[in-house]
Each structure stands twice: as C-alpha cells, then as structure tokens.
Motif scaffolding. Sequence first.
Motif, short mmCIF file in Angstrom:
data_model
loop_
_atom_site.label_atom_id
_atom_site.label_comp_id
_atom_site.label_asym_id
_atom_site.label_seq_id
_atom_site.Cartn_x
_atom_site.Cartn_y
_atom_site.Cartn_z
N TYR A 103 60.29 59.74 20.17
CA TYR A 103 60.40 60.47 21.43
C TYR A 103 59.00 60.89 21.91
N CYS A 104 58.20 61.39 20.99
CA CYS A 104 56.84 61.83 21.32
C CYS A 104 55.96 60.65 21.74
N MET A 105 56.15 59.49 21.08
CA MET A 105 55.38 58.30 21.42
C MET A 105 55.73 57.80 22.82
N ILE A 106 57.00 57.87 23.17
CA ILE A 106 57.45 57.48 24.53
C ILE A 106 56.76 58.36 25.57
N LEU A 107 56.72 59.67 25.32
CA LEU A 107 56.09 60.60 26.25
C LEU A 107 54.58 60.36 26.33
N MET A 108 53.97 60.04 25.19
CA MET A 108 52.53 59.79 25.17
C MET A 108 52.18 58.57 26.02
N ASN A 109 53.03 57.57 25.98
CA ASN A 109 52.77 56.33 26.72
C ASN A 109 53.27 56.37 28.16
N ASN A 110 53.99 57.43 28.49
CA ASN A 110 54.49 57.57 29.87
C ASN A 110 54.55 59.05 30.23
N LYS A 111 53.41 59.60 30.59
CA LYS A 111 53.31 61.04 30.85
C LYS A 111 54.13 61.51 32.06
N SER A 112 54.46 60.58 32.93
CA SER A 112 55.25 60.94 34.12
C SER A 112 56.65 61.46 33.74
N LEU A 113 57.07 61.20 32.50
CA LEU A 113 58.39 61.67 32.03
C LEU A 113 58.36 63.14 31.61
N ILE A 114 57.14 63.71 31.49
CA ILE A 114 57.01 65.09 31.02
C ILE A 114 57.36 66.07 32.13
N ASP A 115 58.37 66.89 31.88
CA ASP A 115 58.74 67.94 32.83
C ASP A 115 58.20 69.30 32.37
N VAL A 140 45.57 63.11 19.01
CA VAL A 140 44.77 62.99 20.24
C VAL A 140 45.61 63.38 21.45
N PHE A 141 46.85 62.93 21.46
CA PHE A 141 47.79 63.26 22.54
C PHE A 141 47.99 64.77 22.62
N TYR A 142 48.12 65.39 21.46
CA TYR A 142 48.31 66.85 21.39
C TYR A 142 47.10 67.58 21.97
N GLU A 143 45.90 67.12 21.62
CA GLU A 143 44.67 67.74 22.13
C GLU A 143 44.55 67.56 23.64
N GLU A 144 44.95 66.40 24.15
CA GLU A 144 44.92 66.15 25.59
C GLU A 144 45.86 67.11 26.33
N LEU A 145 47.06 67.28 25.78
CA LEU A 145 48.03 68.19 26.38
C LEU A 145 47.54 69.63 26.39
N LEU A 146 46.92 70.03 25.28
CA LEU A 146 46.36 71.39 25.18
C LEU A 146 45.27 71.62 26.23
N THR A 147 44.40 70.62 26.39
CA THR A 147 43.31 70.72 27.38
C THR A 147 43.86 70.85 28.79
N GLU A 148 44.85 70.01 29.11
CA GLU A 148 45.48 70.05 30.44
C GLU A 148 46.14 71.40 30.70
N GLU A 149 46.81 71.92 29.67
CA GLU A 149 47.51 73.20 29.79
C GLU A 149 46.49 74.34 29.96
N SER A 150 45.38 74.23 29.23
CA SER A 150 44.33 75.24 29.31
C SER A 150 43.71 75.29 30.70
N LEU A 151 43.44 74.10 31.27
CA LEU A 151 42.87 74.03 32.62
C LEU A 151 43.83 74.59 33.66
N LYS A 152 45.11 74.27 33.48
CA LYS A 152 46.14 74.78 34.40
C LYS A 152 46.19 76.31 34.33
#
Length: 205
Positions: free
Chosen positions: A8-20, A42-54
């Motif tokens: 499930y996590c791999m699907i989300l990593m490869n298709n971020k548009s699915l993330i609500d 790496v995916f987790y760190e990317e999400l954290l960075t995006e959330e931090s900027l938001k």
Amino acid sequence: SKEALFKYCMILMNNKSLIDDKKEVLRYVKMSIKFGNNDLKVFYEELLTEESLKNKKNKAQYLKKCSDTGDIESMFSYGLMLYNGDGIETNKKEAAKYFKMSSEKGNEKSMYYYAIMMLNGDSIPINKEKASYYFKKSADKGNTDSMFEYGKMLFEGNGIPINKEEAIFYFKKAAEKGNTKSMLHYGIMLLKGNGTEKNEQKAAQ
C-alpha cells in the motif's frame, strides 16, 4: 499484514496523487519502516519535508494576520520568517517593514534586526545614525547582540562619534551576560588599555 501495508505504501510512493491525508500516510509509512521496510525511508523523509513546509506556510499566514492586527511579537516572528526565507519566499524589504513596526512598539529583537539592516544597507538604505539609535535602545532593554553592535560602533566611530569609555561599558555589560564577541573585544581593550585602564590579569580571565 506487514506485506499488505508495504504494498500500500509503495503504491502511494509511486503515485502521490492518490494521497488525500498526508498525516495518515506518514503514520502508515512510519509503521512499515518499523517492520523493516527500509525502502520507504526516503519517501518518509520527503513527506516530512513537504508537511513541514506546509506547516511553515500556514504559520506565516497566521503570523501575518496577527501582525496586521497589531500583535508585536507576531510582527517580529513574521519579519524573521521573511528575512530568512523560512518556509516562505525571502523578502527582506517586507521583513524590514515588520521589524520597523515592531521596533516602534518596543520589541528589542526587532530593533536589533532593523538596525543591522540599516547598518549594512541590507535591502534598505544605509542609515548608521538611525541604526545606532535602535542598537542603543535595544541594548538598554537587555539585548546582548545589540550591546555588542552598539559598542563596536562607538569604538570604531562608525557613523557616530568615537566614545571608547561608553563602548567598553556595553562590551562589559554584554560579556557579563555571556556574549562571546563582547568578551573578546572587552578582553582586548583591557589587555591594551584601550579606552580603559590596562589590566592584563583581568583580560586573561
């Protein structure tokens, strides 16, 4: 299961548009990493960075609203975010505007930043006399960085008349409060007897 969670996590990593719900996804990805799925780090760190900027953008919007209603501390905090480009686009001219507003209402931290900008001509015109005014005002409110900067201006006669006795007063005051730059300047003045009585023993301390 662990495998289903990983897929499930791999699907989300490869298709971020699915993330609500990013926070919910972060929770699942973190859980999957704990189970040993290190490919998701790496995916987790990317999400954290995006959330931090938001979060920082939301914080900036909130601080601006508070600033525009007259909150002095928010003016300083919003000015600092603009000055450093912290989560938002750097805009030093706008930062100076908020530092000035907050300075005029008595915030010693804003006075320091506003004075530094005027001293160096950082996105606003150089005005050393006015910079010294705000450094002194901030210093007299207890800001040790301003004590150092004002002392330095007095020592060098940078935009204001040389006054080594007053310079050493501010260096000493800041040094006693732990300002390392002031400790150095105060020590050198004592060592050389420059503006004060020579005292090598005290300088060595």
